[in-house]
Motif scaffolding. Sequence first.
Motif, PDB file in Angstrom:
ATOM      1  N   GLN A 134       0.630  -1.383   0.089  1.00  0.00           N
ATOM      2  CA  GLN A 134      -0.047   0.034   0.192  1.00  0.00           C
ATOM      3  C   GLN A 134       0.817   1.363   0.116  1.00  0.00           C
ATOM      4  O   GLN A 134       0.373   2.387   0.055  1.00  0.00           O
ATOM      5  CB  GLN A 134      -0.933   0.163   1.251  1.00  0.00           C
ATOM      6  N   GLY A 135       2.239   1.099  -0.009  1.00  0.00           N
ATOM      7  CA  GLY A 135       3.076   2.367  -0.025  1.00  0.00           C
ATOM      8  C   GLY A 135       3.287   2.963   1.346  1.00  0.00           C
ATOM      9  O   GLY A 135       3.656   4.132   1.240  1.00  0.00           O
ATOM     10  N   PHE A 136       3.242   2.351   2.354  1.00  0.00           N
ATOM     11  CA  PHE A 136       3.456   3.121   3.596  1.00  0.00           C
ATOM     12  C   PHE A 136       4.833   2.994   3.965  1.00  0.00           C
ATOM     13  O   PHE A 136       5.604   1.955   3.484  1.00  0.00           O
ATOM     14  CB  PHE A 136       2.713   2.404   4.830  1.00  0.00           C
ATOM     15  N   SER A 137       5.597   4.141   4.433  1.00  0.00           N
ATOM     16  CA  SER A 137       6.811   4.254   4.518  1.00  0.00           C
ATOM     17  C   SER A 137       7.155   4.375   6.275  1.00  0.00           C
ATOM     18  O   SER A 137       8.259   4.322   6.573  1.00  0.00           O
ATOM     19  CB  SER A 137       7.446   5.565   3.921  1.00  0.00           C
ATOM     20  N   LEU A 138       5.975   4.483   6.964  1.00  0.00           N
ATOM     21  CA  LEU A 138       6.317   4.701   8.363  1.00  0.00           C
ATOM     22  C   LEU A 138       5.092   3.833   9.007  1.00  0.00           C
ATOM     23  O   LEU A 138       4.105   3.980   8.876  1.00  0.00           O
ATOM     24  CB  LEU A 138       6.211   6.032   8.858  1.00  0.00           C
ATOM     25  N   ILE A 139       5.544   3.018  10.047  1.00  0.00           N
ATOM     26  CA  ILE A 139       4.546   2.234  10.711  1.00  0.00           C
ATOM     27  C   ILE A 139       4.924   2.763  12.027  1.00  0.00           C
ATOM     28  O   ILE A 139       6.169   2.645  12.920  1.00  0.00           O
ATOM     29  CB  ILE A 139       4.877   0.915  10.845  1.00  0.00           C
ATOM     30  N   VAL A 140       3.821   3.080  12.867  1.00  0.00           N
ATOM     31  CA  VAL A 140       4.034   3.365  14.337  1.00  0.00           C
ATOM     32  C   VAL A 140       3.222   2.345  15.089  1.00  0.00           C
ATOM     33  O   VAL A 140       1.921   2.206  14.773  1.00  0.00           O
ATOM     34  CB  VAL A 140       3.186   4.668  14.791  1.00  0.00           C
ATOM     35  N   SER A 141       3.895   1.292  15.594  1.00  0.00           N
ATOM     36  CA  SER A 141       3.406   0.356  16.293  1.00  0.00           C
ATOM     37  C   SER A 141       2.869   0.823  17.759  1.00  0.00           C
ATOM     38  O   SER A 141       3.719   1.278  18.559  1.00  0.00           O
ATOM     39  CB  SER A 141       4.151  -0.928  16.342  1.00  0.00           C
ATOM     40  N   LEU A 142       1.861   0.351  18.357  1.00  0.00           N
ATOM     41  CA  LEU A 142       1.455   0.502  19.641  1.00  0.00           C
ATOM     42  C   LEU A 142       0.832  -0.881  20.197  1.00  0.00           C
ATOM     43  O   LEU A 142       0.374  -1.746  19.778  1.00  0.00           O
ATOM     44  CB  LEU A 142       0.248   1.424  19.585  1.00  0.00           C
ATOM     45  N   ASP A 143       1.551  -0.790  21.472  1.00  0.00           N
ATOM     46  CA  ASP A 143       1.220  -2.004  22.599  1.00  0.00           C
ATOM     47  C   ASP A 143       1.962  -3.377  21.915  1.00  0.00           C
ATOM     48  O   ASP A 143       1.443  -4.430  22.325  1.00  0.00           O
ATOM     49  CB  ASP A 143      -0.322  -2.370  22.710  1.00  0.00           C
ATOM     50  N   CYS A 144       2.692  -3.277  21.088  1.00  0.00           N
ATOM     51  CA  CYS A 144       3.588  -4.371  20.347  1.00  0.00           C
ATOM     52  C   CYS A 144       4.704  -3.946  19.748  1.00  0.00           C
ATOM     53  O   CYS A 144       4.697  -2.568  19.491  1.00  0.00           O
ATOM     54  CB  CYS A 144       2.560  -5.209  19.485  1.00  0.00           C
TER      55      CYS A 144
END
Length: 568
Positions: A134-144
């Motif tokens: 999907q072309g995401f360049s940043l993931i902000v992960s929460l609670d994991c």
Amino acid sequence: MEKRWVYNEEAPAEVVEQLAQNLKISPTLAGILCQRKICTFEEAKAFFRPKLEDLHDPFLMKDMDLAVNRLNEALHNSEKILVYGDYDVDGTTSVALMYSFLRKYTHQVDFYIPDRYKEGYGVSQQGIDWAAEQGFSLIVSLDCGIKSADKVAYASSLGIDFIICDHHLPDEDIPKAVAVLDPKRPDCLYPFKELSGCGVGFKLIQAFCFQNDIDQEEVDQLLDLSVVSIAADIVPITSENRILAYYGLCQLNGPQPMRPGLAALKELAGLNSEMDISCIVFGFAPRINAAGRMGDAKNSVRMLLAQTKEQAFQMADIINESNKERRTKDSNITKEALQMIEEDDFLRSSTSTVLYKDTWHKGVIGIVASRCIEKYYRPTIILTESNGKASGSARSVHGFNVHSAIESCADLLDQFGGHMYAAGLTLPVENIPAFRERFEKVVASTITEEQKIPQIEIDSKIKLSQITRNFYNIIRQMEPFGPGNMRPVFVSECVYDTGSVRVVGDSHLKLRLTQDGFSSIDAIGFGLSDFYKPISKGIPFDVCYTVEENVYRGVITLQLRIKDIRIN
């Protein structure tokens, strides 16, 4: 079931007396505060009058500057940002919190919750692949994310950066993300270590607002989600969590309309009174969790993000149906599990419980393990079939480390993880008999006699005559209650029923108690009907209880909620 009454250690008398004088309260209440490490006037002032200004500087958390800078960069360059969270209450509230904030500043944001059964806990390769497609360049992960070093490295190879917001204990190998926000990192000097996953996300937003001169009100609007995560994730309600929970409850009970999704949940749960931690734990949390247990946890996020009453109820109805299904499966499987124990001599006499049935629903086996402990108080593991393996949840009793006991059987397992009181495990089905035998040997050789008996922690021994409206009003000011600040538990000795004792419902006691000529006070004891006969005969007894308000036909009175009875 027999219970141990364990009295909390009393503070030095001179400290208690000084605090009682300073606060103009009874020594009993001052003693309870001292037990909770609130021993000075200033500590009591901070406790009774929490202030948002007393929240710690978010930039004290390691990597916070890196996280804010990367988020600023992504927003400035209109990068696609994916908010990724776990499927439980903490995870879904975290995602709703971060997504609802970021979408005010970009349309290039979406959220992702892994499928509990296809992807499992935490960051998944499937989720990263979807983000790349999907072309995401940043993931902000929460609670994991703190235990996902390999997945973070894989994402990096695809050109995707990670900001991790987690609160679980890290492994030795810290993921090589752009920023890893976790107060439990050994190298993190953040003063408070017990934030929820949503709490860590809250601190990131707080820091972002500080750096970008955004009004604090933008952050404060998210306190309602923060208190839901704090209550549901059973984190200590002390220090920062107490402040966040206090103001989160103020927001839920305030004059402004409640977030549509939470308002819908409140109505469906039949909660008509003022919201407190218990309302969230027993009214909100099971329904939000049910979406991930029985279906799609994204529905929980959609409900929390709903902007209209119609949207909120549409999603809340789906979640409520999931919860009804969860309750039915939970009840049916619990009955089966208890019957298996009762019909097996070995299981009945064991010091542990390990049960397996391939048709049990994986989403409720942790709940079933807890239910079994209510009947047979001992470490319990419930297993079912998942992807050709036996997959299970373990729950423990007070003071016993079930994770350590499982670790002693590691050679029989494919994988396991968790903590002292709850764990998950996977093993070949053919290894179950050997595992059950080994686990039983480990538990039998390490559990103490005290750990085999449920305990009630007692704050103080008092006379019924001490229970006045003023006494109760001070107790109320100690809210919100929860781990680290539980509702005070009292014992009164040699009390009598005034002759009104009766059984209500299937198994509950309704009484009116007196002691030493004290007029009397109403009391309710859920599940305590076995004590009806001796009490009705006028035999004196000791009673262990909390104090609460009872509202009947618009009249508010004090009553005792009895936890246990000892007949003299």
